[in-house]
Design an enzyme around this catalytic site. Structure first.
Site, PDB file in Angstrom:
ATOM      1  N   GLY A 137       1.008  -1.218  -0.268  1.00  0.00           N
ATOM      2  CA  GLY A 137       0.072  -0.025   0.056  1.00  0.00           C
ATOM      3  C   GLY A 137       0.472   1.155  -0.231  1.00  0.00           C
ATOM      4  O   GLY A 137       1.937   1.612  -0.159  1.00  0.00           O
TER       5      GLY A 137
ATOM      6  N   GLN B 284      -1.989  -4.776   0.375  1.00  0.00           N
ATOM      7  CA  GLN B 284      -2.311  -3.834   1.874  1.00  0.00           C
ATOM      8  C   GLN B 284      -3.111  -3.066   1.556  1.00  0.00           C
ATOM      9  O   GLN B 284      -2.487  -1.792   0.696  1.00  0.00           O
ATOM     10  CB  GLN B 284      -1.582  -3.721   2.413  1.00  0.00           C
ATOM     11  CG  GLN B 284      -1.131  -3.956   3.952  1.00  0.00           C
ATOM     12  CD  GLN B 284      -0.789  -2.329   4.295  1.00  0.00           C
ATOM     13  OE1 GLN B 284      -0.566  -1.483   3.030  1.00  0.00           O
ATOM     14  NE2 GLN B 284      -1.885  -1.884   5.161  1.00  0.00           N
ATOM     15  N   SER B 285      -4.048  -2.371   2.265  1.00  0.00           N
ATOM     16  CA  SER B 285      -4.133  -0.677   1.861  1.00  0.00           C
ATOM     17  C   SER B 285      -4.814  -0.695   0.350  1.00  0.00           C
ATOM     18  O   SER B 285      -5.572  -1.154  -0.754  1.00  0.00           O
ATOM     19  CB  SER B 285      -4.140   0.333   2.378  1.00  0.00           C
ATOM     20  OG  SER B 285      -3.901   1.378   2.835  1.00  0.00           O
TER      21      SER B 285
ATOM     22  N   ASP C 270      -9.873   0.311  12.429  1.00  0.00           N
ATOM     23  CA  ASP C 270      -9.391   1.246  11.135  1.00  0.00           C
ATOM     24  C   ASP C 270     -10.343   2.658  10.456  1.00  0.00           C
ATOM     25  O   ASP C 270     -11.086   2.664  10.566  1.00  0.00           O
ATOM     26  CB  ASP C 270      -9.291   0.296  10.767  1.00  0.00           C
ATOM     27  CG  ASP C 270      -8.449   0.471   9.200  1.00  0.00           C
ATOM     28  OD1 ASP C 270      -8.026   1.697   8.762  1.00  0.00           O
ATOM     29  OD2 ASP C 270      -7.990  -0.072   8.230  1.00  0.00           O
TER      30      ASP C 270
ATOM     31  N   HIS D  27      -5.286   0.480  11.184  1.00  0.00           N
ATOM     32  CA  HIS D  27      -5.014   0.941   9.536  1.00  0.00           C
ATOM     33  C   HIS D  27      -3.289  -0.304   9.688  1.00  0.00           C
ATOM     34  O   HIS D  27      -3.767  -0.843   8.593  1.00  0.00           O
ATOM     35  CB  HIS D  27      -5.314   1.868   9.033  1.00  0.00           C
ATOM     36  CG  HIS D  27      -4.577   1.379   7.507  1.00  0.00           C
ATOM     37  ND1 HIS D  27      -5.472   1.229   6.469  1.00  0.00           N
ATOM     38  CD2 HIS D  27      -3.875   1.976   6.860  1.00  0.00           C
ATOM     39  CE1 HIS D  27      -5.515   1.388   5.473  1.00  0.00           C
ATOM     40  NE2 HIS D  27      -4.433   1.333   5.222  1.00  0.00           N
TER      41      HIS D  27
END
Length: 464
Positions: free
Chosen positions: A202, A273-274, A376, A408
């Site tokens: 991310g 991720q993200s 998050d 997060h």
């Protein structure tokens, strides 16, 4: 040994659930002339006027993600690439390199990291000059500095591992665009083919970098899992279209070269991720749509992916535009990243899978497992819950696993630096090793990298 460094070019951008899951959806836990081997590229940023030419070096051979034209000069170019491949091919990953080659590898790695750091810094400054700097950006940048400082003991240890460990192969070229490189994290033992996780990191689509996955890569490789961290162009070097294209090309490289670095082609997993979870999901769905259509050639297949893991990702951009704006990723920047408001639907997997015209594509998707923390605030946990529910409603295999109170960065950084048992990490390993109970039982202790009080302070000042 890392591959040859690719030239940098800039183009303007264009507008266990390995079976069907039960009804429940939540568990609370310039132009390139390939015929000419000396082609020069123009480095140009859409936010600046400076440009220069550099010579193209041979790309990594045996990378099946892309191809060159065939002609007399093209054959000569391919010959040079094959000859270069004898030094940089994936087959060389298994040999024991001596100290001298390791020092050369480290030197090249540092040089490459410095060059990319300079590039990213220059592009970031141009971006800020073009869009202006708001107070939210300034405060979050300061918070990021404090956060990084508190976790610095862990980052130093991970950085040392990244540059000096013989288990890490940095900067393997998978394509011909800027930042088309990936890092491999290899297990210590080579007793048979290992499962592979192709990981897209991310970074808010702006500061993503393959090295961000080094902590996860190190800990998964300690559990007998190969990790390939895929780098990709960030904004303003590229828009979402370029990011998805890069990720897809990196996935293709992993799928088509798995056996060359000791991987099991039957056990390839895709993870993001993200922002990387969003990009990876877009690449996966785009590939499924291509395969469900007719006549489109593809370099990899969704059938090669055993499961997709989304970690703290967002999958409906319409729901996130205003949320990101309130947190400092301003609407004007976000829409520029996403190729304009007209492209939000195209890059919103949750919205796209509801289109009856791509029902066949949805049926091709592998199992989708979405991890998210209920604490998050960067991307609310509802993003994963809603995507999983939508996929189930349209016939997909999906599940969301939520972790109470996790933020997060808890799932991706703080918990990994704590050592000991980590629920998300153990759930991930259990799914990957579901068919290999012996590997699942071999769980070396995970050591702490940062004192607990510093982790708690970092969590309190985290801008994420």
């Amino acid at each position: 040994m890392p591959s040859q460094i690719l030239p940098i070019t800039q183009r303007p951008s264009e507008p266990s659930i390995l079976e069907a899951s039960p009804p429940t959806s939540m568990l609370i836990k310039p132009e390139i002339d390939h015929d000419d081997p000396t082609t020069s590229l123009i480095i140009s940023c859409q936010f600046g006027d400076d440009e220069k030419a550099v010579n193209v070096k041979p790309l990594l051979s045996r990378a099946s993600s892309y191809s060159s034209t065939s002609s007399a000069n093209g054959s000569y170019y391919q010959h040079r690439r094959r000859r270069s491949g004898s030094e940089n091919s994936l087959a060389s990953l298994s040999d024991g390199s001596g100290g001298g080659s390791r020092r050369r590898s480290f030197s090249k790695g540092v040089g490459h990291a410095a060059a990319e750091t300079f590039l990213v810094t220059r592009l970031s400054l141009k971006l800020l000059r073009y869009l202006g700097v708001g107070y939210r950006w300034i405060t979050r940048f300061l918070a990021l500095g404090c956060y990084a400082l508190l976790l610095m003991p862990g980052f130093i240890q991970v950085g040392y591992y990244y540059f000096f460990s013989s288990q890490v192969r940095r900067g393997i070229v998978y394509g011909d665009q800027p930042r088309n490189r990936l890092d491999l994290y290899l297990p210590k033992t080579s007793d048979g083919p290992k499962p592979i996780v192709a990981f897209v990191t991310g970074g808010a689509w702006i500061i993503g970098y393959k090295a961000w996955g080094s902590l996860l890569g190190q800990q998964l490789s300690d559990r007998g899992i190969i990790v390939a961290c895929i780098d990709y162009r960030n904004f303003p070097q590229g828009t979402i279209k370029d990011m998805v294209m890069d990720a897809s090309q990196g996935i293709s490289f992993v799928c088509n070269n798995a056996s060359e670095f000791g991987g099991d082609p039957e056990r390839i997993y895709l993870m993001g991720q993200s922002a990387g979870a969003h990009i990876a999901a877009c690449a996966l769905l785009e590939q499924a749509i291509k395969e469900a259509g007719e006549g489109e050639s593809t370099s990899w297949s969704v059938s090669q992916i055993k499961a997709y893991f989304g970690l703290s990702g967002g999958y409906n951009l319409f729901d996130l535009v205003d949320h990101f704006h309130s947190r400092g990723l301003y609407r004007s920047i976000f829409l520029s990243i996403m190729d304009g408001e007209q492209s939000l639907r195209l890059y919103s997997p949750e919205v796209l899978v509801q289109d009856p015209n791509i029902k066949n594509a949805v049926s091709l998707l592998p199992s989708i497992i979405l991890f998210h923390g209920t604490g998050d605030y960067s991307i609310p946990a509802d993003a994963s819950k809603n995507f999983a529910n939508t996929l189930q409603r349209v016939g997909g295999k999906a599940e969301s696993i939520l972790y109470e109170g996790k933020t997060h960065t808890d799932l991706f950084l703080q918990d990994l630096m704590r050592g000991g048992r980590d629920d998300m990490f153990e759930d991930l390993v259990a799914i990957v090793h579901a068919e290999d109970r012996e590997s699942l039982a071999e769980a070396p202790p995970r050591r702490r990298l940062v004192p607990e009080f510093m982790i708690k302070l970092a969590r309190s000042v985290s801008p994420f």
